[in-house]
Design a protein around this motif. Structure first.
Motif, short mmCIF file in Angstrom:
data_model
loop_
_atom_site.label_atom_id
_atom_site.label_comp_id
_atom_site.label_asym_id
_atom_site.label_seq_id
_atom_site.Cartn_x
_atom_site.Cartn_y
_atom_site.Cartn_z
N GLY A 42 12.80 -16.51 -44.39
CA GLY A 42 11.80 -16.26 -43.37
C GLY A 42 10.40 -16.67 -43.74
O GLY A 42 9.46 -16.47 -42.97
N LEU A 43 10.23 -17.24 -44.92
CA LEU A 43 8.89 -17.64 -45.36
C LEU A 43 8.32 -18.69 -44.40
O LEU A 43 9.06 -19.51 -43.88
CB LEU A 43 8.92 -18.20 -46.79
N ASN A 45 6.55 -16.05 -43.29
CA ASN A 45 6.42 -14.66 -42.82
C ASN A 45 6.71 -13.69 -43.95
O ASN A 45 7.61 -13.91 -44.76
CB ASN A 45 7.38 -14.39 -41.66
N ASP A 46 5.97 -12.62 -44.01
CA ASP A 46 6.14 -11.55 -45.01
C ASP A 46 6.05 -12.03 -46.46
O ASP A 46 6.63 -11.42 -47.36
CB ASP A 46 7.47 -10.82 -44.79
N TYR A 47 5.34 -13.12 -46.69
CA TYR A 47 5.22 -13.63 -48.07
C TYR A 47 4.60 -12.59 -49.00
O TYR A 47 4.82 -12.62 -50.21
CB TYR A 47 4.40 -14.93 -48.10
N GLN A 48 3.85 -11.64 -48.44
CA GLN A 48 3.20 -10.61 -49.27
C GLN A 48 4.24 -9.72 -49.98
O GLN A 48 3.95 -9.14 -51.01
CB GLN A 48 2.29 -9.70 -48.41
#
Length: 80
Positions: A42-43, A45-48
């Motif tokens: 999903g990168l 997105n939500d890489y944090q």
């Protein structure tokens, strides 16, 4: 002779307990691996969340490796 049998039984119990812990941790490791895979797919997105999840996954697999090595040592040491 009785003491040897009791010691062997205690060691067998410890080995069985370690096997159970490995089984549980292996299940958790598999779930973390899938979570990490899903996050990577999903990168960006939500890489944090990536570093925290990767660190947790690494730690679980490190512990699993240690436990498996310990199990091999115990099984080799106490084999009849």
């Amino acid at each position: 002779m009785v003491q040897l049998t009791e010691t062997h039984a205690v060691n067998q119990k410890a080995i069985e307990e370690l096997k159970l812990q490995i089984k549980r941790l292996n299940s958790k490791a598999g779930q973390l691996k899938m979570d990490l895979h899903d996050l990577a797919e999903g990168l960006p997105n939500d890489y944090q969340k990536l570093t925290a999840l990767a660190a947790e996954t690494y730690e679980v697999y490190r512990q699993l490796n240690q436990m498996k090595c310990q199990l091999k040592k115990w099984e080799k040491h106490y084999e009849i």
